[in-house]
Design an enzyme around this catalytic site. Structure first.
Site, short mmCIF file in Angstrom:
data_model
loop_
_atom_site.label_atom_id
_atom_site.label_comp_id
_atom_site.label_asym_id
_atom_site.label_seq_id
_atom_site.Cartn_x
_atom_site.Cartn_y
_atom_site.Cartn_z
N TYR A 149 40.99 27.20 66.87
CA TYR A 149 40.79 27.34 68.27
C TYR A 149 39.35 26.81 68.89
CZ TYR A 149 40.72 29.55 73.19
OH TYR A 149 40.87 29.79 74.64
N THR A 179 39.63 37.14 80.36
CA THR A 179 40.34 37.25 81.52
C THR A 179 41.37 38.22 81.24
OG1 THR A 179 39.50 35.40 82.24
CG2 THR A 179 41.33 36.04 83.61
#
Ligand code: UDP
Length: 331
Positions: A149, A179
């Site tokens: 990632y 988030t």
């Protein structure tokens, strides 16, 4: 037909993508939503299907993308986004961040569209400076469990800068910190859905390590506002968007216990490899450039998020993976 701005959003059926679709539809853009539905869910966007300024393409962005007509903006938000996903689908994670961005950039160039990528605080790795400013180069292990990632996102930034510098493409890079909000996938293994799911199912809350690692959680509406503002500047260098209100994972677990009223306790599990010890965005740049800062407190955001998870059916609540990191690592 109205001359609307046309925007392509990749990863549109995912957590962030679906909230972005909502916002741009509301702003009267024509939204072309794209997702291969590996980690995204149609349920997140099905309320938009009847609208005349929304359409959905079931497509994998790592394959050639054909969009008829003009295109003003592309938001490349497709990607697996949780540590357990990186282990379960590592090749897709790398491909969407490399082949996927290449296709999006080619499309942006052909259409003369402005392109924004969802970058991440993970480009800073396990950071050695605190809080993290945009000029920090990071501390990333390329071959660790998060490498697929982190490096895909770092490659994306390099690729976007190359298209900007070499082809003069209009580009934006948002570095997104943790988030949360409605539509997070309950089984994605991230700490908030993990804790809330456990509390609602009457399971103990699993803290990885001693719980002294920190994160800073931003409510999704605040993030979307920051993204919307950044897109409408001409600023092409990376901008951190996140909430600087930092908390230890242990305190966070206690907040969730209080909020849900669960009588379950906390249990401790081994810390996954390369788990960042602390994370907090420095948002000076976003404040100055965008006049932006988060507005939603954790108390308020968590209340809304809990209401969403409570609205899931008992079957949906059961869909979990039990966060077994070892299962995916061949030693
Ligand atoms: N974490 C935890 N228990 C869980 C899931 C996560 O203690 O059931 C920890 C994880 O080790 C990390 C933090 O919570 O330190 C945030 O993890 P998450 O996967 O949400 O995202 P990250 O910020 O690490 O990418």
């Amino acid at each position: 037909m109205k001359d609307r701005k046309r925007i392509l959003i990749t990863g549109a059926a995912g957590f962030l993508g679906s909230h972005l679709c909502d916002r741009f539809v509301k702003e009267d853009f024509y939204v072309i939503a794209m997702d291969n539905l590996i980690t995204g869910r149609l349920k997140n966007i099905e309320h938009l299907f009847p609208l005349e300024n929304f359409e959905f393409y079931h497509h994998d962005v790592t394959k050639f993308i054909h969009i008829p007509g003009k295109l003003d903006y592309i938001l490349h938000f497709a990607s697996p986004a949780s540590p357990i996903d990186y282990l379960k689908i590592p090749i897709q994670t790398l491909k969407v961040g490399s082949l996927g961005i290449h296709n999006c950039l080619g499309l942006a160039k052909a259409k003369n569209a402005t392109l924004m990528i969802a970058s991440t605080s993970e480009v800073y790795g396990d950071p050695q400076i605190h809080p993290q400013t945009e000029d920090y180069w990071g501390h990333v292990n390329p071959i660790g469990p998060r490498g697929v990632y982190d490096e895909a996102k770092r490659f994306q930034e390099a690729m976007v800068m190359a298209y900007h510098n070499f082809h003069g493409l209009e580009t934006r890079i948002v570095r997104i910190f943790n988030t949360y909000g409605p539509r997070m996938r309950l089984n994605d293994g991230r700490v908030l859905p993990a804790f809330i799911g456990q509390a609602l199912r009457g399971e103990d809350l699993t803290i990885f390590g001693d719980g002294m690692q920190t994160r800073s959680f931003c409510y999704v509406d605040d993030l979307v506002e920051g993204i919307f503002r950044l897109l409408h500047t001409n600023y092409y260098l990376p901008v951190n968007i996140g909430n600087p209100d930092e908390i230890t994972i242990k305190d966070f677990a206690e907040e969730i216990i209080k909020l849900t009223g669960t009588s379950q306790k906390i249990v401790y599990r081994p810390l996954p490899e390369n788990d960042p010890k602390q994370r907090q965005p420095d948002i000076t740049k976003a404040r100055e450039l965008l006049g932006w800062e988060p507005k939603v407190s954790r108390a308020e955001g968590l209340k809304k998020t809990l209401a969403y998870f409570k609205s899931l059916s008992p079957d949906e609540l059961k869909e979990i993976d039990h966060y077994n990191f070892d299962k995916y690592i061949i030693k």
